[in-house]
Design a protein around this motif. Structure first.
Motif, mmCIF file in Angstrom:
data_model
loop_
_atom_site.group_PDB
_atom_site.id
_atom_site.type_symbol
_atom_site.label_atom_id
_atom_site.label_comp_id
_atom_site.label_asym_id
_atom_site.label_seq_id
_atom_site.Cartn_x
_atom_site.Cartn_y
_atom_site.Cartn_z
ATOM 1 N N ARG A 20 0.798 -1.188 -0.005
ATOM 2 C CA ARG A 20 -0.103 0.081 0.138
ATOM 3 C C ARG A 20 0.929 1.150 -0.095
ATOM 4 N N ASP A 35 -3.853 3.462 7.888
ATOM 5 C CA ASP A 35 -4.485 3.321 6.692
ATOM 6 C C ASP A 35 -5.162 2.073 6.559
ATOM 7 N N THR A 36 -6.589 2.294 6.760
ATOM 8 C CA THR A 36 -7.237 1.029 6.766
ATOM 9 C C THR A 36 -8.038 1.080 5.199
ATOM 10 N N SER A 37 -7.699 1.777 4.259
ATOM 11 C CA SER A 37 -8.348 1.989 3.147
ATOM 12 C C SER A 37 -8.245 0.757 2.306
ATOM 13 N N GLY A 38 -7.268 -0.323 2.518
ATOM 14 C CA GLY A 38 -7.185 -1.438 1.944
ATOM 15 C C GLY A 38 -8.233 -2.567 1.962
ATOM 16 N N GLU A 92 -11.756 -4.246 4.610
ATOM 17 C CA GLU A 92 -12.692 -3.877 5.409
ATOM 18 C C GLU A 92 -12.301 -3.984 6.981
#
Ligand code: C2O
Ligand code: CU
Length: 498
Positions: A33, A215-218, A220
């Motif tokens: 990421r 960064d937890t966008s990747g 759920e």
């Protein structure tokens, strides 16, 4: 590539030959990421042992001091990593007290923002619980006091400020609270830091400027980092001086579920789950721990040998893409190096504890909890709402299920529960003891039973929630009050006046 991706050769071989693992996965979920850096391989370091917290007895109360404060850690050369810890830069001391003692903790908040300290797994009055209704403002002190009245167990403490728990825990605000009791059988390894060793495991995403990323966008479920810290150290080893060593494993990660085992697949004895000793030891080759779960294991070593505690592929249940949730990650956790001569240890006792089994026939009712998206029973957390009303002294069965195709787990404050069934079947032996957090495989039906004792309040609720901290922060939490029989149900929870 960090050492986290590419375990030492010995461990790889061990894993391939004995764990039956097919091949090393090329990378951990969460890698690649944008901003996460892959730290260079770390030299091995002796496992830091969190110090036992000092305490003093004042008027019959054991008093501890904890101060939450900012710190830094060196991970990326030239870029100090901002952290936070209790009484130090990262993590906190191990609090230790015995059943029957009253304890008080002076919690000083030296951060520049509000936080709280929750005593995870502890049976205590809701005012002392340290959840979202007991914030400690920056510069303030909070002094909860309660009676320790539960079996010996490995509990822990961590912040629980509403919406900020993931960030605070990820910075390093966490520590163990070990409860002792008179009933622990002789013969278990019990010398702290010698043959009784805390192992606090967290994965981190380290950013280009050294900071822990959120960064937890990747995916759920939250942070799946490629840097592993064990008691705050990378690539640690521990020198074992006795034939048997007890590891108190805590998954202090925000999202990752581990599957702990040894590289050579040797059996160990699981002796305790979240809330204390099992009735008898369970021989296992691996143990799954989702965020906040603990396991105490005893492993036997031969003089001079070295073995690697690893985390291997983990069965997450019917999730859509296991690799996306860390299910295929494999990595080293802690190397155990046995001395050439080991002090003899007695065998693990065959009987560890007497657990009073709660009976479904005695249960007052059955409550349903469906976890989906960021909601429980279609509701997002509301600090002012009472979701469930429990009567003190009652035994209840809660039926809990995860209806998403990705991981959730379930934690209940104040109590330790017993697992009645999973899809109508008896739970596996590792779930046969006292639990406060349980992993929820998607679509399965978990029935848990517990008794609510001693403490009531119409003003201050306890929480139940998913302990994947991103989910918790985003609202996957509910509130219950415990009331006296016949006590009227209040309309809601008054706003925290702090
Ligand atoms: Cu470990 Cu409600 O928390
Ligand atoms: Cu969840």
């Amino acid at each position: 590539m960090s050492d986290f991706h590419r375990p030492s050769r010995r461990a790889v071989l061990g894993g391939l030959t004995s764990l039956g693992l097919l091949a090393l996965t090329g990378s951990l979920a969460g890698c690649g990421r944008q901003n996460e850096v892959q730290l260079p391989a770390a030299p091995t370091a002796a496992l830091p042992i969190p110090p036992l917290a000092d305490s003093r007895v004042e008027d019959g109360v054991r008093v501890f001091d904890l101060a939450a404060r900012p710190g830094t850690m060196d991970l990326l050369p030239g870029f100090p990593t901002p952290t936070a810890g209790f009484n130090g830069p990262f993590l906190g001391p191990t609090l230790r007290a015995s059943r029957g003692e009253r304890v008080r903790v002076r919690v000083a908040n030296e951060l520049d923002e509000a936080t709280s300290v929750h005593w995870h797994g502890m049976h205590l009055p809701p005012e002392m619980d340290g959840g979202p209704h007991q914030p400690v403002a920056a510069g303030d002190t909070w002094e909860p006091e309660w009676l320790i009245d539960q079996p010996a167990a490995t509990l822990w403490y961590h912040p629980h400020p509403h919406g900020e728990t993931q960030r605070h825990v990820n910075l390093g605000l966490a520590g163990l609270f070990v409860v002792d009791d008179q009933d622990t059988p002789a013969g278990l390894p019990g010398e702290y830091g010698v043959d009784d060793v805390p192992v606090i495991v967290q994965d981190k995403m380290v950013g280009e400027e050294g900071g822990f990323l959120l960064d937890t966008s990747g995916n759920e479920i939250g942070i799946l980092g490629s840097t592993l810290l064990v008691n705050g150290a990378r690539n640690p080893f521990f020198e074992v001086s006795s034939q048997r060593v007890r590891l108190r494993l805590l998954n202090a990660s925000t999202a990752r579920t581990y599957n702990f085992g040894f590289a050579d697949s040797r059996e160990f004895a699981l002796i305790a789950s979240d809330g204390g000793l099992l009735a008898s030891p369970v021989p296992l080759a691996s143990i799954r721990l989702s965020p906040a779960e603990r396991a105490e294991i005893v492993v036997e070593m031969a003089p001079g040998e070295t073995i690697m505690l690893r985390s291997g592929r983990v069965e997450l249940g019917a999730v859509a893409v296991p690799a996306a949730f860390g299910g295929e990650d494999e990595f080293d956790v802690l190397e155990l190096r046995a001395a050439g001569e080991l002090a003899p240890s007695p065998p693990v006792p065959g009987t560890l504890a007497r657990i009073e089994r709660l009976r479904v026939e005695d249960a007052a009712g059955l409550r349903d909890f469906r976890l989906a998206d960021r909601k429980i029973n279609s509701k997002e957390m509301d600090m002012g709402r009472i979701d469930e009303v429990v009567r003190v002294g009652s035994t209840e069965v809660w039926e809990v299920r995860n209806t998403n195709p990705y991981p959730h787990n379930f934690h209940v404050h104040d109590v330790q529960f017993q697992v009645v069934s999973i899809d109508g079947q008896d739970p596996p032996p590792e779930l046969g003891g006292l639990k406060d957090t349980i992993y929820l495989e998607p679509r399965r039906v978990y029935r848990i039973i517990m008794r609510f004792e001693d403490y009531t309040s119409a003003k201050v609720p306890y929480m139940y929630h998913c302990h994947l901290l991103l989910h918790e922060d985003e609202g996957m939490m509910g509130q219950f009050v415990v009331l006296e029989d016949g006590e009227p149900v209040p309309a809601g929870i008054p706003a925290t006046d702090h």
